[in-house]
Design a protein around this motif. Structure first.
Motif, PDB file in Angstrom:
ATOM      1  N   THR A  75       0.801  -1.216   0.000  1.00 12.12           N
ATOM      2  CA  THR A  75       0.000   0.000   0.000  1.00 12.12           C
ATOM      3  C   THR A  75       0.839   1.274   0.000  1.00 12.12           C
ATOM      4  OG1 THR A  75      -0.137  -0.034   2.410  1.00 12.12           O
ATOM      5  CG2 THR A  75      -1.878  -1.174   1.192  1.00 12.12           C
ATOM      6  N   GLN A  76       2.078   1.197   0.475  1.00 14.49           N
ATOM      7  CA  GLN A  76       2.909   2.407   0.565  1.00 14.49           C
ATOM      8  C   GLN A  76       4.374   2.005   0.622  1.00 14.49           C
ATOM      9  OE1 GLN A  76       2.027   4.823   3.972  1.00 14.49           O
ATOM     10  NE2 GLN A  76       3.359   6.517   3.370  1.00 14.49           N
ATOM     11  N   VAL A  77       5.235   2.816  -0.001  1.00 15.03           N
ATOM     12  CA  VAL A  77       6.670   2.585   0.058  1.00 15.03           C
ATOM     13  C   VAL A  77       7.375   3.918   0.235  1.00 15.03           C
ATOM     14  CG1 VAL A  77       6.881   2.630  -2.463  1.00 15.03           C
ATOM     15  CG2 VAL A  77       8.699   1.584  -1.087  1.00 15.03           C
ATOM     16  N   GLU A  78       8.324   3.968   1.141  1.00 18.60           N
ATOM     17  CA  GLU A  78       9.132   5.161   1.362  1.00 18.60           C
ATOM     18  C   GLU A  78      10.601   4.752   1.372  1.00 18.60           C
ATOM     19  OE1 GLU A  78       6.010   7.765   4.123  1.00 18.60           O
ATOM     20  OE2 GLU A  78       7.854   6.945   5.001  1.00 18.60           O
ATOM     21  N   GLY A  79      11.463   5.684   1.021  1.00 17.34           N
ATOM     22  CA  GLY A  79      12.887   5.394   0.963  1.00 17.34           C
ATOM     23  C   GLY A  79      13.700   6.424   1.717  1.00 17.34           C
ATOM     24  N   MET A  80      14.870   6.000   2.128  1.00 19.09           N
ATOM     25  CA  MET A  80      15.802   6.907   2.785  1.00 19.09           C
ATOM     26  C   MET A  80      17.211   6.487   2.404  1.00 19.09           C
ATOM     27  SD  MET A  80      15.929   5.594   6.775  1.00 19.09           S
ATOM     28  CE  MET A  80      17.215   6.765   7.198  1.00 19.09           C
ATOM     29  N   ALA A  81      18.145   7.412   2.568  1.00 21.42           N
ATOM     30  CA  ALA A  81      19.558   7.115   2.316  1.00 21.42           C
ATOM     31  C   ALA A  81      20.255   6.889   3.645  1.00 21.42           C
ATOM     32  CB  ALA A  81      20.208   8.260   1.558  1.00 21.42           C
ATOM     33  N   ASN A  82      21.100   5.882   3.654  1.00 24.41           N
ATOM     34  CA  ASN A  82      21.796   5.501   4.879  1.00 24.41           C
ATOM     35  C   ASN A  82      23.247   5.220   4.506  1.00 24.41           C
ATOM     36  OD1 ASN A  82      22.334   4.780   7.462  1.00 24.41           O
ATOM     37  ND2 ASN A  82      21.171   2.886   7.455  1.00 24.41           N
ATOM     38  N   ALA A  83      24.175   6.064   4.933  1.00 25.21           N
ATOM     39  CA  ALA A  83      25.574   5.925   4.531  1.00 25.21           C
ATOM     40  C   ALA A  83      26.463   5.825   5.762  1.00 25.21           C
ATOM     41  CB  ALA A  83      26.004   7.122   3.683  1.00 25.21           C
ATOM     42  N   LYS A  84      27.381   4.832   5.750  1.00 23.93           N
ATOM     43  CA  LYS A  84      28.341   4.710   6.841  1.00 23.93           C
ATOM     44  C   LYS A  84      29.264   5.929   6.841  1.00 23.93           C
ATOM     45  CE  LYS A  84      27.212   0.648   8.467  1.00 23.93           C
ATOM     46  NZ  LYS A  84      28.010  -0.535   8.188  1.00 23.93           N
ATOM     47  N   THR A  85      29.630   6.349   8.037  1.00 25.22           N
ATOM     48  CA  THR A  85      30.477   7.529   8.150  1.00 25.22           C
ATOM     49  C   THR A  85      31.523   7.317   9.233  1.00 25.22           C
ATOM     50  OG1 THR A  85      30.493   9.935   8.469  1.00 25.22           O
ATOM     51  CG2 THR A  85      29.003   8.675   9.846  1.00 25.22           C
ATOM     52  N   GLY A  86      32.567   8.097   9.145  1.00 23.74           N
ATOM     53  CA  GLY A  86      33.597   8.114  10.164  1.00 23.74           C
ATOM     54  C   GLY A  86      33.930   9.554  10.516  1.00 23.74           C
ATOM     55  N   VAL A  87      34.414   9.748  11.728  1.00 20.18           N
ATOM     56  CA  VAL A  87      34.781  11.087  12.179  1.00 20.18           C
ATOM     57  C   VAL A  87      36.232  11.344  11.812  1.00 20.18           C
ATOM     58  CG1 VAL A  87      34.995  12.622  14.153  1.00 20.18           C
ATOM     59  CG2 VAL A  87      33.137  10.954  14.061  1.00 20.18           C
ATOM     60  N   ALA A  88      36.488  12.419  11.102  1.00 13.74           N
ATOM     61  CA  ALA A  88      37.851  12.743  10.702  1.00 13.74           C
ATOM     62  C   ALA A  88      38.657  13.156  11.931  1.00 13.74           C
ATOM     63  CB  ALA A  88      37.842  13.857   9.666  1.00 13.74           C
ATOM     64  N   GLY A  89      39.782  12.463  12.138  1.00 12.02           N
ATOM     65  CA  GLY A  89      40.657  12.796  13.255  1.00 12.02           C
ATOM     66  C   GLY A  89      41.487  14.032  12.964  1.00 12.02           C
ATOM     67  N   ALA A  90      42.442  14.303  13.860  1.00  9.50           N
ATOM     68  CA  ALA A  90      43.271  15.501  13.696  1.00  9.50           C
ATOM     69  C   ALA A  90      44.073  15.456  12.400  1.00  9.50           C
ATOM     70  CB  ALA A  90      44.212  15.640  14.898  1.00  9.50           C
ATOM     71  N   ASP A  91      44.396  14.227  11.934  1.00 11.68           N
ATOM     72  CA  ASP A  91      45.168  14.098  10.696  1.00 11.68           C
ATOM     73  C   ASP A  91      44.286  13.857   9.487  1.00 11.68           C
ATOM     74  OD1 ASP A  91      44.284  11.634  11.436  1.00 11.68           O
ATOM     75  OD2 ASP A  91      46.283  10.762  11.733  1.00 11.68           O
ATOM     76  N   GLY A  92      42.969  14.009   9.657  1.00 11.77           N
ATOM     77  CA  GLY A  92      42.053  13.868   8.537  1.00 11.77           C
ATOM     78  C   GLY A  92      41.593  12.458   8.251  1.00 11.77           C
ATOM     79  N   VAL A  93      42.066  11.464   8.987  1.00 14.84           N
ATOM     80  CA  VAL A  93      41.676  10.075   8.760  1.00 14.84           C
ATOM     81  C   VAL A  93      40.355   9.808   9.476  1.00 14.84           C
ATOM     82  CG1 VAL A  93      42.307   7.664   9.143  1.00 14.84           C
ATOM     83  CG2 VAL A  93      44.063   9.342   8.534  1.00 14.84           C
ATOM     84  N   PRO A  94      39.345   9.255   8.758  1.00 14.54           N
ATOM     85  CA  PRO A  94      38.046   8.983   9.392  1.00 14.54           C
ATOM     86  C   PRO A  94      38.139   7.779  10.329  1.00 14.54           C
ATOM     87  CG  PRO A  94      38.036   8.234   7.121  1.00 14.54           C
ATOM     88  CD  PRO A  94      39.336   8.952   7.320  1.00 14.54           C
ATOM     89  N   LEU A  95      37.722   7.947  11.566  1.00 18.89           N
ATOM     90  CA  LEU A  95      37.850   6.917  12.585  1.00 18.89           C
ATOM     91  C   LEU A  95      36.485   6.470  13.089  1.00 18.89           C
ATOM     92  CD1 LEU A  95      40.705   8.541  14.709  1.00 18.89           C
ATOM     93  CD2 LEU A  95      40.954   6.722  13.008  1.00 18.89           C
ATOM     94  N   THR A  96      36.325   5.164  13.321  1.00 21.08           N
ATOM     95  CA  THR A  96      35.126   4.629  13.953  1.00 21.08           C
ATOM     96  C   THR A  96      35.543   3.541  14.936  1.00 21.08           C
ATOM     97  OG1 THR A  96      34.739   2.837  12.352  1.00 21.08           O
ATOM     98  CG2 THR A  96      33.825   5.001  11.812  1.00 21.08           C
ATOM     99  N   ARG A  97      34.558   3.065  15.700  1.00 18.54           N
ATOM    100  CA  ARG A  97      34.772   1.959  16.628  1.00 18.54           C
ATOM    101  C   ARG A  97      34.165   0.661  16.083  1.00 18.54           C
ATOM    102  NH1 ARG A  97      35.750   3.509  22.161  1.00 18.54           N
ATOM    103  NH2 ARG A  97      36.065   5.759  22.330  1.00 18.54           N
ATOM    104  N   THR A  98      33.978   0.569  14.799  1.00 16.97           N
ATOM    105  CA  THR A  98      33.256  -0.534  14.178  1.00 16.97           C
ATOM    106  C   THR A  98      33.983  -1.859  14.360  1.00 16.97           C
ATOM    107  OG1 THR A  98      32.466   1.034  12.510  1.00 16.97           O
ATOM    108  CG2 THR A  98      32.157  -1.310  12.052  1.00 16.97           C
ATOM    109  N   TYR A  99      33.198  -2.884  14.711  1.00 15.54           N
ATOM    110  CA  TYR A  99      33.715  -4.243  14.844  1.00 15.54           C
ATOM    111  C   TYR A  99      33.712  -4.946  13.485  1.00 15.54           C
ATOM    112  CZ  TYR A  99      33.958  -4.441  19.945  1.00 15.54           C
ATOM    113  OH  TYR A  99      34.314  -4.252  21.262  1.00 15.54           O
ATOM    114  N   PRO A 100      34.309  -6.149  13.388  1.00 14.18           N
ATOM    115  CA  PRO A 100      34.372  -6.852  12.108  1.00 14.18           C
ATOM    116  C   PRO A 100      33.017  -7.177  11.488  1.00 14.18           C
ATOM    117  CG  PRO A 100      35.976  -7.776  13.614  1.00 14.18           C
ATOM    118  CD  PRO A 100      35.157  -6.811  14.405  1.00 14.18           C
ATOM    119  N   ASP A 101      31.941  -7.222  12.301  1.00 19.59           N
ATOM    120  CA  ASP A 101      30.631  -7.508  11.710  1.00 19.59           C
ATOM    121  C   ASP A 101      30.045  -6.290  11.002  1.00 19.59           C
ATOM    122  OD1 ASP A 101      29.902  -5.856  13.801  1.00 19.59           O
ATOM    123  OD2 ASP A 101      28.730  -7.360  14.861  1.00 19.59           O
TER     124      ASP A 101
END
Length: 828
Positions: free
Chosen positions: A515-541
């Motif tokens: 009866t209805q369909v909606e969409g959204m965008a979902n993108a993984k992100t990382g926080v850029a550290g002091a040296d510009g490298v994006p960092l996360t705490r993501t595990y192997p899964d």
């Protein structure tokens, strides 16, 4: 101790066996709870650490924006080995996909881990249960805990969709992957991952040779980092981050690759380690509460016992016994009680610990090498079991043993001065129409203020913990129920690549019952550290510890968005360059950031600058960063696209949901869009219950344990009160009191005591509920749990307290009603 004192101790043990038996049971139960938690904590820590570290987990994973072929990955690995601090390196990849078992659709996704056939398996290891690595090109190994949820067995055929090499390119339209049929040849034990039933997804392990005719692209550089002078992997996340960031910059500079993010999970910590630690913390709190409750109980019982013995102590002193000899005799009696309780508690504590370890390790997906607790836990249990009762006994014992002969002879079980409450109740007794028997029972309840405080405090403590525990369970249930209520859709579809919403609607148009369909965008992100490298705490899964940017159209009705803003404001329609963080992201990833600050995020492999306009609070969800559809499209430099769909069906039956999920997946796949998963909303509800279920179970166990200890305390307190007033009942019979009147008065005393404990427990129960809800909610969700008072818990405890008082008092009341005047006068 002299022979005469030994005879007295033996006679006292026989004469007071019922009271001492209750004391043994009370101490034993508290020791069982405490000892079981202690054994479980020690064994779980040992087994979790051993199992998780046996996989030689990567200290960090450098995730490339686009995969590279085997030769290019070999060059990256060689360069990484030369980086100071890096001791092991390997190249891997993984992907999520829908799957079929023997050509039968399954409505959950599968996560497939891919390693090269010549991978030495020296790090990020997994353990085939029958065969060895590598699997044959036409084979797949499945996680052993995933067989049931995937409804499959060894020998079945699994069909997965292997994504194309461009599957991480957010700027391209979706392209179909390659269908690969593989035979289930073995199962794998992988203690580095959370259990499949909790995550509601299958797990598979394949060789890169399985993709025949096409080169496999690897996008993960996994490294183990050690600090100078150390042989073991570093325990410092800061040290690992520094090495991984430095290596990432070198790879980008020397090899031209784009780093999407650097994943550095907490070292030496399983993905669900926080869950186990929180549960053990809750159990330790429950064990401490049980010890406190038993301390109050034993103190009350010992005080009653020594008070009963005061006339005998006076006689012993009159014939020459010293306070020291009397004290030593009673210490021996207490030691005998403590030893009996410890002997009872020790094996049960070990058994409880094993059951606790089994359940906790099952929650973590870990198989125990041994369930035997460390030896030192037994030593602690014995020390507490023997030492605590002796320590508790010192104060009442010293007070009783030092009493003078004159004071002992004058002792009659009451106070020398009536309390104000007693005087007030005596005045009420002179009012016509007031039941004097009930007034007498009420006066007796308050006659000994110290004993009243001990008795009511004992019952109130049990009631406080019982009601707070059950109420906390209601708060946890409220989080789950709120999350389920917010899921107003029926089917969720996750796409491997972004696609335009117009194209999606066109492909889904033939699907029936939608009866209805909606969409959204979902993108993984990382926080850029002091040296510009994006960092996360993501595990192997790629789930636990990850952070995603979620973009939803302003007109969306089926997308879950935060409702409570704790700082700043929500996004304006069409706004670009702005984000709202939830409190979990702020606390775990961007501590100290508030509304008005600017942060650097890596989105779609691009470094972008965003202004934080608000901080939202939500429970039952992971880390989240929210922006508008226009804002994400502008950051990526692409048209507005979606990669997650929410679908509403004509009816909400599970049969219709499954049919629509399969039909939508088929329609999108036939249209050239690769689908990672297409599942009923009930899967998300089951996953939420899988994470919260253990916490609810532990809270209920604590509440039940405290209720049992409280019931024992109620019975012992009332029995002791009746025994201490034997002469009083004899006097009542001498002046003409009928047996039924005595029984009624005694029964009323017990019920008044129970009701008083319920009143005393009311406000502390509210405070403890709020305290536990705030503490555990902050620990689990970075937000307090909803404040809920369980009305059934209040009713249950009041009924149990009153019924317990009646039952505990009935036997003693009957005995009191049958006491003859001669028996009462002969009682010492």
């Amino acid at each position: 101790m002299s022979n005469l004192m030994a005879v007295k101790v033996r006679r006292d043990l026989r004469a007071n066996w019922s009271r001492l038996a209750l004391m043994v049971v009370a101490i034993a139960i508290s020791l069982m709870v405490f000892g079981g938690v202690l054994c479980g904590w020690a064994t779980t820590g040992r087994e979790t650490s051993g199992a998780y570290m046996s996989t030689e987990p990567a200290s960090a994973t450098i995730l490339l924006d686009k995969g590279v072929n085997a030769e290019a990955m070999a060059a990256l690995v060689d360069r990484a080995r030369d980086e100071p601090g890096v001791t092991e390196v390997v190249g891997r990849t993984q992907f999520d996909s829908e799957f079929r078992i023997n050509d039968q659709y399954r409505d959950i996704p599968i996560q497939v881990f891919v390693a090269a056939p010549d991978d030495p398996m020296q790090m990020a290891k997994f353990f085939p249960q029958q065969g060895t690595w590598p699997a044959a090109p036409d084979e797949i190994y499945l996680g052993k805990d995933a067989l049931a949820i995937m409804d499959t067995a060894i020998g079945d055929t699994v069909t997965v969709t292997w994504p194309s090499g461009e599957h991480r390119d957010g700027s391209s339209e979706a392209t179909s992957g390659t269908s690969v049929k593989l035979r289930v040849a073995d199962t794998v034990y992988d203690p580095s991952l959370s259990p499949s039933p909790q995550e509601q997804r299958g797990r598979g392990y394949v060789s890169a040779a399985a993709l025949a005719g096409s080169p496999v692209l690897f996008d993960q550089v996994k490294v183990v980092v050690t600090e100078p002078g150390q042989a073991e992997p570093s325990r410092s996340r800061e040290a690992v981050t520094a090495v991984a960031s430095r290596l990432s910059i070198a790879l980008q500079r020397d090899y031209g690759v784009t780093i999407r993010e650097v994943q550095v999970p907490p070292p030496y910590a399983h993905p669900h380690q926080w869950q186990a630690d929180s549960l053990l913390l809750s159990l330790l709190a429950g064990g401490a509460a049980a010890l406190l409750l038993s301390t109050i109980l034993v103190a009350s019982m010992l005080n009653n016992l020594f008070t009963q013995q005061i006339p005998q102590i006076g006689i012993m002193k009159a014939i020459g016994a010293s306070s020291g000899r009397i004290g030593r005799a009673y210490l021996v009696m207490v030691l005998i009680v403590a030893a009996a309780a410890t002997v009872l508690a020790l094996p049960v504590s070990a058994w409880i610990g094993k059951q606790l370890v089994t359940n906790l390790l099952s929650m973590l997906g870990i198989e125990a090498a041994s369930l035997t607790p460390p030896v030192w836990t037994y030593a602690v249990i014995i020390a507490v079991g023997l030492g605590l009762p002796l320590l508790i006994a010192l104060v009442p014992l010293l007070r009783a043993s030092r009493i003078t002969v004159r004071a002992a002879i004058d002792h009659h079980g009451g106070t020398t001065q009536p309390s104000r409450a007693t005087g007030l109740l005596a005045g009420l007794g002179r009012i016509r129409g007031v039941d004097r028997g009930l007034i007498m029972a009420l006066r007796n309840t308050f006659r000994r203020p110290a004993r009243f405080v001990l008795s009511v405090g004992l019952l109130a403590a049990a009631g406080i913990v019982f009601v707070a525990g059950m109420s906390l369970s209601s708060g946890v249930d409220a989080v789950t129920e709120q999350a389920e209520a917010e899921r107003v859709w029926d089917v969720e579809v996750q796409l491997s690549q972004p696609a335009s919403m117009d194209r999606v609607r066109s492909l889904l148009q033939p699907v029936g019952d939608m009866t209805q369909v909606e969409g959204m965008a979902n993108a993984k992100t990382g926080v850029a550290g002091a040296d510009g490298v994006p960092l996360t705490r993501t595990y192997p899964d790629q789930g636990h510890g990850s952070v995603s940017v979620r973009a939803a159209p302003a007109e969306a009705t089926m997308l879950t968005l935060p409702k409570k803003i704790i700082d700043g404001r929500w996004l304006n329609p069409g706004e670009t360059g702005s984000i709202v963080l939830n409190q979990i992201t702020r606390n775990n990833t961007l501590p100290g950031v508030g509304a008005g600050d600017t942060v650097q995020l890596s989105v779609g492999g691009k470094y972008t600058s965003w202004q934080v306009v608000g901080i939202a609070e939500e429970t039952g969800h992971g880390s989240g960063v929210y922006t508008t559809s226009e804002g994400l499209a502008a950051a990526l430099g692409t048209p507005q696209q979606v990669n997650m769909l929410r679908i509403a069906t004509s009816d909400h039956s599970e049969e219709t949901r499954d049919a629509v999920a399969m039909a939508a997946s088929t329609a999108l796949t036939n249209g050239g869009i690769t689908v990672e998963k297409s599942e009923s909303v009930s899967r998300a509800n089951a996953s939420s219950a899988g994470h919260m279920g253990p916490l609810v179970a532990v809270i209920m166990a604590i509440a039940i344990a405290m209720g049992v200890v409280g019931a024992i305390g109620l019975a012992s307190t009332m029995s002791a009160n009746i025994i201490d007033r034997t002469r009083e009942f004899g006097v009542m019979h001498a002046i003409g009191a009928q047996p039924k009147s005595v029984r009624r008065i005694v029964m009323a005393e017990g019920i008044f005591l129970a009701l008083a404990s319920c009143l005393v427990a009311a406000l502390p129960a509210l405070g403890l509920t709020a305290l536990l809800g705030n503490g555990l909610g902050t620990l689990f969700f970075s937000a307090p749990l909803p404040f809920r008072i369980s009305l059934p818990a209040v009713i249950i405890w009041v009924v149990l307290a009153v019924l317990g008082a009646a039952l505990a008092t009935e036997a003693a009341a009957s005995r009191a009603s049958r006491i003859t005047v001669r028996e009462a006068l002969a009682y010492l």
